[in-house]
Design a protein around this motif. Structure first.
Motif, short mmCIF file in Angstrom:
data_model
loop_
_atom_site.label_atom_id
_atom_site.label_comp_id
_atom_site.label_asym_id
_atom_site.label_seq_id
_atom_site.Cartn_x
_atom_site.Cartn_y
_atom_site.Cartn_z
N ALA A 25 1.61 0.17 -2.17
CA ALA A 25 2.87 0.76 -1.71
C ALA A 25 3.45 -0.05 -0.55
O ALA A 25 4.67 -0.29 -0.49
CB ALA A 25 2.63 2.21 -1.27
N ALA A 26 2.59 -0.52 0.36
CA ALA A 26 3.05 -1.35 1.47
C ALA A 26 3.64 -2.66 0.95
O ALA A 26 4.66 -3.15 1.48
CB ALA A 26 1.90 -1.63 2.44
N GLY A 27 3.03 -3.21 -0.09
CA GLY A 27 3.57 -4.44 -0.70
C GLY A 27 4.96 -4.23 -1.25
O GLY A 27 5.86 -5.06 -1.05
N PHE A 28 5.17 -3.11 -1.93
CA PHE A 28 6.51 -2.79 -2.45
C PHE A 28 7.50 -2.57 -1.30
O PHE A 28 8.65 -3.00 -1.37
CB PHE A 28 6.48 -1.57 -3.37
CG PHE A 28 6.03 -1.89 -4.77
CD1 PHE A 28 6.81 -2.66 -5.61
CD2 PHE A 28 4.81 -1.42 -5.24
CE1 PHE A 28 6.42 -2.96 -6.90
CE2 PHE A 28 4.40 -1.72 -6.53
CZ PHE A 28 5.20 -2.49 -7.36
N TYR A 29 7.04 -1.93 -0.25
CA TYR A 29 7.91 -1.69 0.91
C TYR A 29 8.34 -3.02 1.54
O TYR A 29 9.51 -3.21 1.88
CB TYR A 29 7.19 -0.81 1.94
CG TYR A 29 8.05 -0.50 3.14
CD1 TYR A 29 9.00 0.50 3.08
CD2 TYR A 29 7.92 -1.23 4.32
CE1 TYR A 29 9.82 0.79 4.17
CE2 TYR A 29 8.72 -0.95 5.42
CZ TYR A 29 9.67 0.06 5.33
OH TYR A 29 10.47 0.33 6.41
N ILE A 30 7.39 -3.94 1.69
CA ILE A 30 7.70 -5.25 2.27
C ILE A 30 8.72 -5.99 1.41
O ILE A 30 9.64 -6.63 1.93
CB ILE A 30 6.41 -6.09 2.44
CG1 ILE A 30 5.54 -5.50 3.56
CG2 ILE A 30 6.72 -7.55 2.71
CD1 ILE A 30 4.14 -6.07 3.64
N LEU A 31 8.57 -5.89 0.09
CA LEU A 31 9.53 -6.55 -0.81
C LEU A 31 10.91 -5.89 -0.74
O LEU A 31 11.93 -6.56 -0.83
CB LEU A 31 9.03 -6.53 -2.25
CG LEU A 31 7.85 -7.46 -2.57
CD1 LEU A 31 7.41 -7.27 -4.00
CD2 LEU A 31 8.19 -8.91 -2.29
N ASP A 32 10.91 -4.57 -0.57
CA ASP A 32 12.17 -3.83 -0.56
C ASP A 32 12.91 -3.94 0.77
O ASP A 32 14.13 -3.98 0.81
CB ASP A 32 11.89 -2.35 -0.88
CG ASP A 32 13.17 -1.56 -1.06
OD1 ASP A 32 14.06 -2.04 -1.81
OD2 ASP A 32 13.27 -0.48 -0.46
N LYS A 33 12.16 -3.97 1.86
CA LYS A 33 12.76 -4.00 3.20
C LYS A 33 12.22 -5.18 4.01
O LYS A 33 11.46 -5.00 4.96
CB LYS A 33 12.42 -2.71 3.94
CG LYS A 33 12.71 -1.45 3.19
CD LYS A 33 13.86 -0.73 3.81
CE LYS A 33 13.99 0.62 3.14
NZ LYS A 33 15.24 0.89 2.60
#
Length: 173
Positions: A25-33
């Motif tokens: 989830a943190a990986g997706f967050y980093i990619l998104d923001k």
């Protein structure tokens, strides 16, 4: 001898699964923001987190759902399913000694065998490579980690020694 069944530590497996899902989830967050500190670094870090921890979460989930015991000790030997690279059945007569190793506060039992290549070659691909790596680092492709079993590792080590000594007399190293 009565068969001894050592169960998996599903509590630790659950937390490994949960932690790896949070890192995905943190990986997706980093990619998104992206924070725009170092251009492109966010893409590498986010993608790496998703791939690595995604794979880890799949393995942890599969282990959680697997009801096989981690280790079985019986009159014929030890059966190791404690890790994804567990070798299966190890005959008492193949075993030369047991040692306990500690790496970064993680302890594990190393099961030393006469012909490590036999146990290495029972696998292919990544499992074979990991067994070779274990053999190069610890002198055996077979290791049973404390974190994966629901049993005191010192007691399991002593059980292994006792049962092995019964079958091999004074051959303990």
């Amino acid at each position: 001898m009565e068969k001894k069944i050592i169960k998996r530590n599903k509590t630790k497996l659950f937390f490994a699964f949960l932690g790896s899902v949070l890192f995905v989830a943190a990986g997706f967050y980093i990619l998104d923001k992206p924070m725009k500190l170092i251009p492109g670094l966010e893409n590498i870090v986010g993608s790496a987190a998703i791939v690595f921890f995604g794979a880890l979460s799949v393995f942890a989930f599969l282990f959680l759902m697997n009801n096989k015991p981690a280790v079985i000790v019986d009159e014929t030997g030890i059966t190791d399913y404690s890790t994804n690279i567990g070798v299966g059945h190890i005959k008492w007569e193949d075993i030369t000694e047991f040692t306990i190793r500690k790496v970064f506060n993680h302890r594990f039992i190393i099961v030393h065998v006469k012909n490590p290549e036999v146990y290495i070659n029972k696998a292919s691909g990544t499992k074979k490579w990991l067994r070779k790596r274990n053999n190069a680092m610890y002198g055996s492709p077979i290791s049973i980690p404390e974190n994966n079993i629901k049993h005191n590792i010192d007691e399991l080590y002593n059980l292994f020694l006792l049962e092995w000594e019964i079958r091999n007399g004074d051959k303990i190293a």
